[in-house]
Design an enzyme around this catalytic site. Structure first.
Site, PDB file in Angstrom:
ATOM      1  N   LYS A 238      35.968  38.794  26.229  1.00  0.00           N
ATOM      2  CA  LYS A 238      36.303  39.190  27.597  1.00  0.00           C
ATOM      3  C   LYS A 238      35.036  39.696  28.258  1.00  0.00           C
ATOM      4  CE  LYS A 238      39.755  39.752  30.528  1.00  0.00           C
ATOM      5  NZ  LYS A 238      40.928  38.894  30.729  1.00  0.00           N
TER       6      LYS A 238
ATOM      7  N   ASP B 214      39.739  35.854  36.008  1.00  0.00           N
ATOM      8  CA  ASP B 214      40.652  36.983  35.775  1.00  0.00           C
ATOM      9  C   ASP B 214      40.739  37.699  37.114  1.00  0.00           C
ATOM     10  OD1 ASP B 214      42.174  38.574  33.690  1.00  0.00           O
ATOM     11  OD2 ASP B 214      40.912  40.177  34.427  1.00  0.00           O
TER      12      ASP B 214
HETATM   13  P1  NDP Z   1      47.951  37.503  41.746  1.00  0.00           P
HETATM   14  O1  NDP Z   1      46.890  38.385  42.256  1.00  0.00           O
HETATM   15  O2  NDP Z   1      48.036  36.070  42.141  1.00  0.00           O
HETATM   16  O3  NDP Z   1      49.399  38.136  42.069  1.00  0.00           O
HETATM   17  C1  NDP Z   1      49.760  39.436  41.754  1.00  0.00           C
HETATM   18  C2  NDP Z   1      51.035  39.762  42.524  1.00  0.00           C
HETATM   19  O4  NDP Z   1      51.481  41.051  42.155  1.00  0.00           O
HETATM   20  C3  NDP Z   1      50.806  39.792  44.035  1.00  0.00           C
HETATM   21  O5  NDP Z   1      51.970  39.340  44.668  1.00  0.00           O
HETATM   22  C4  NDP Z   1      50.593  41.275  44.304  1.00  0.00           C
HETATM   23  O6  NDP Z   1      50.951  41.691  45.602  1.00  0.00           O
HETATM   24  C5  NDP Z   1      51.565  41.871  43.306  1.00  0.00           C
HETATM   25  N1  NDP Z   1      51.201  43.236  43.000  1.00  0.00           N
HETATM   26  C6  NDP Z   1      49.973  43.699  42.708  1.00  0.00           C
HETATM   27  N2  NDP Z   1      50.023  45.009  42.493  1.00  0.00           N
HETATM   28  C7  NDP Z   1      51.310  45.360  42.661  1.00  0.00           C
HETATM   29  C8  NDP Z   1      52.011  46.576  42.580  1.00  0.00           C
HETATM   30  N3  NDP Z   1      51.375  47.702  42.290  1.00  0.00           N
HETATM   31  N4  NDP Z   1      53.350  46.578  42.804  1.00  0.00           N
HETATM   32  C9  NDP Z   1      54.004  45.442  43.104  1.00  0.00           C
HETATM   33  N5  NDP Z   1      53.372  44.254  43.206  1.00  0.00           N
HETATM   34  C10 NDP Z   1      52.064  44.230  42.979  1.00  0.00           C
HETATM   35  O7  NDP Z   1      47.861  37.647  40.150  1.00  0.00           O
HETATM   36  P2  NDP Z   1      48.474  36.681  39.049  1.00  0.00           P
HETATM   37  O8  NDP Z   1      49.816  36.210  39.462  1.00  0.00           O
HETATM   38  O9  NDP Z   1      47.447  35.705  38.632  1.00  0.00           O
HETATM   39  O10 NDP Z   1      48.596  37.713  37.840  1.00  0.00           O
HETATM   40  C11 NDP Z   1      49.705  38.589  37.692  1.00  0.00           C
HETATM   41  C12 NDP Z   1      49.641  39.228  36.333  1.00  0.00           C
HETATM   42  O11 NDP Z   1      49.658  38.208  35.312  1.00  0.00           O
HETATM   43  C13 NDP Z   1      48.392  40.071  36.030  1.00  0.00           C
HETATM   44  O12 NDP Z   1      48.798  41.109  35.157  1.00  0.00           O
HETATM   45  C14 NDP Z   1      47.498  39.085  35.269  1.00  0.00           C
HETATM   46  O13 NDP Z   1      46.554  39.762  34.440  1.00  0.00           O
HETATM   47  C15 NDP Z   1      48.544  38.352  34.454  1.00  0.00           C
HETATM   48  N6  NDP Z   1      48.147  37.041  33.954  1.00  0.00           N
HETATM   49  C16 NDP Z   1      47.781  36.049  34.814  1.00  0.00           C
HETATM   50  C17 NDP Z   1      47.448  34.806  34.324  1.00  0.00           C
HETATM   51  C18 NDP Z   1      47.118  33.678  35.238  1.00  0.00           C
HETATM   52  O14 NDP Z   1      46.911  32.567  34.719  1.00  0.00           O
HETATM   53  N7  NDP Z   1      47.110  33.862  36.547  1.00  0.00           N
HETATM   54  C19 NDP Z   1      47.393  34.535  32.864  1.00  0.00           C
HETATM   55  C20 NDP Z   1      47.860  35.627  32.046  1.00  0.00           C
HETATM   56  C21 NDP Z   1      48.193  36.839  32.589  1.00  0.00           C
HETATM   57  P3  NDP Z   1      49.978  41.457  46.874  1.00  0.00           P
HETATM   58  O15 NDP Z   1      50.295  40.033  47.296  1.00  0.00           O
HETATM   59  O16 NDP Z   1      50.456  42.484  47.844  1.00  0.00           O
HETATM   60  O17 NDP Z   1      48.580  41.661  46.396  1.00  0.00           O
END
Ligand code: NDP
Length: 444
Positions: free
Chosen positions: A126, A166
């Site tokens: 990482k 990430d």
């Molecule tokens: P994104 O940034 O695309 O989406 C995150 C979403 O969560 C957004 O809608 C965001 O809202 C919302 N969010 C963020 N903080 C909060 C909060 N405090 N309360 C409620 N909603 C919140 O990220 P990803 O979808 O890519 O990733 C989501 C999770 O999955 C993370 O933990 C990431 O580490 C994990 N992950 C992702 C992978 C990937 O391939 N993308 C692979 C493995 C794990 P807003 O739109 O307002 O910012």
């Protein structure tokens, strides 16, 4: 004192001020205690746990860059190459002000077991920096990425260490970093994943984490004589993982009635309209308040609340520590069958325990969201053979990987007397493969 406890103490003593790393080591070592106890003499003699918890290499470097006003800034860059027993190091680059060595080590340590669970030949690593991409111009982002890669390129390569995106590192940042790597090293090779389709990226990578999560949920339900058909699901988040989780859940016959972002959440009793959600989040980059314009029957609420809706399946797909003990109690009271983590560590420790004690099938992110890194490894395969597979080819491989992964963690839990405990199953199954490889390769 047992070998496991000794090592946990050692990690805390030798790595002060790294609480996240301590927590990750404690969680994994606690789960694999049964395996270690059964082999304590040999493992001690080989210093196996010492070798597991000490990264093979950790690199820390200066990243100087110049902003649009001509002022110089210095950030700190990191790459922790944790374990290469089963393949080249693989893991994302996080760009966020909270990044420090302890956080990168926690993520790198977890990555070893997640990558092992995919069944693909990728080790754990990482990296990242405490640089904050928010509010920076395109030129500033490029300046940072080029400076970061100027140093990092000395330590990575398609057969040694293959970073990915990430938090804070998306397609744009990967593009700038790839360009700089190619320029300095003179090599067009698969040194990074998450690349654009025009220069070696993989089809289905965008969908992979959400789709993979649902392939696993589907298999979990089937193996319990159940199915997704006609089930009600709640999803949190409205980002990459959430959108494609909702889409695949609906394709598999479930009705998903919620989604959320960092300011509020939507309840749509008729099922979330994925096309509307994509337009709001992927095209307009707007808030979820817009959703009501597309679906007048839906409700928008400020704050948190997704877990209060009655459902069969709950999929936290937003962020860490977003499902608390009270939420777990509400879900159980409403008869939830399964909680599977799309995000990394979205369920707090006490909530996880409560769900498990109340017979809910709980699958941790390490297993449930491994479809993302698995598809990154498929991108590496395509780069190595200089071919691009069709969407269907990648998707069908992803599905096989997630189905096998589920059976792997289920079998491991059963073998050690933890039937239905997928946290223990994931840690044990991930560890076993790394252990085999480490044993075979001698004391290195
Ligand atoms: P994104 O940034 O695309 O989406 C995150 C979403 O969560 C957004 O809608 C965001 O809202 C919302 N969010 C963020 N903080 C909060 C909060 N405090 N309360 C409620 N909603 C919140 O990220 P990803 O979808 O890519 O990733 C989501 C999770 O999955 C993370 O933990 C990431 O580490 C994990 N992950 C992702 C992978 C990937 O391939 N993308 C692979 C493995 C794990 P807003 O739109 O307002 O910012």
């Amino acid at each position: 004192m047992s070998y496991v406890d000794e090592i946990i103490e050692q990690v805390i003593e030798k790595n002060p001020s790294e609480p996240e790393f301590h927590q990750a080591v404690r969680e994994v070592l606690d789960s694999i205690r049964v395996v270690v106890d059964a082999n304590e003499e040999k493992f001690r003699k080989d210093a196996l746990l010492e070798r597991l918890v000490n990264p093979e290499r950790q690199i820390k470097f200066r990243v100087p860059w110049i902003d649009d006003n001509g002022n110089a800034h210095v950030n700190t860059g990191y790459r922790v190459q944790f374990n290469s027993a089963i393949g080249p190091y693989k893991g994302g680059l996080r760009l966020h002000p909270s990044v420090n060595l302890g956080i990168i080590k926690f993520l790198g340590f977890e990555q070893i077991f997640k990558n092992s669970l995919t069944g693909l030949p990728i080790g754990g690593g990482k990296g990242g920096s405490d640089f904050d991409p928010k509010g920076k111009s395109d030129r500033e982002i490029m300046a940072f990425c080029q400076s970061f890669m100027t140093e990092l390129c000395k330590y990575i390569g398609a057969d040694t260490d293959v970073p990915a995106g990430d938090i804070g590192t998306g397609a744009r940042e990967i593009g700038y970093m790839f360009g700089q790597y190619k320029r300095i090293r003179g090599l067009f090779e698969g040194v990074l994943t998450g690349k654009g389709l025009a220069y070696g990226g993989s089809l289905a990578r965008t969908e992979a984490t959400g789709y993979g999560l649902l392939y696993l949920v589907d298999e979990l339900l089937k193996s319990h004589g159940n199915s997704l058909e006609g089930k009600t699901a709640v999803v949190s988040g409205a980002g990459n993982v959430a959108i494609y989780a909702i889409q695949k859940a609906q394709q598999l016959g479930a009705k998903v009635v919620t989604c959320s972002d960092s300011t509020g959440w939507v309840y749509d009793p008729d099922g979330i309209d994925v096309a509307a959600l994509k337009e709001i989040k992927e095209v307009k980059r707007a808030r979820l308040t817009e959703y009501k314009n597309y679906r007048p029957n839906s409700e928008y609420h400020e704050g948190r609340g997704v877990w209060s809706i009655k459902c069969d399946i709950a999929l936290p797909c937003a962020t860490q520590n977003e499902l608390h003990l009270d939420d777990a109690k509400q879900l159980v009271a409403n008869g939830v069958l399964a909680v599977c983590e799309g995000a990394n560590m979205p369920t707090t420790e006490d909530a996880t325990k409560y769900l498990q004690e109340n017979g809910v099938w709980f699958v941790p992110g390490k297993a449930a969201n491994a479809g993302g890194v698995a598809t990154s490894a498929l991108e590496m395969s395509q780069n190595s053979e200089r071919l691009s597979w069709t969407f269907e080819e990648v998707d069908s491989k992803l599905k096989d990987i997630m189905v096998n992964l589920y059976h792997n963690i289920d079998d491991a839990a059963k073998r050690y007397g933890f039937e239905g405990n997928y946290v223990a199953g994931a840690n044990i199954a991930g560890f076993e493969k790394v252990l085999d490889a480490m044993n075979a390769q001698g004391i290195v």
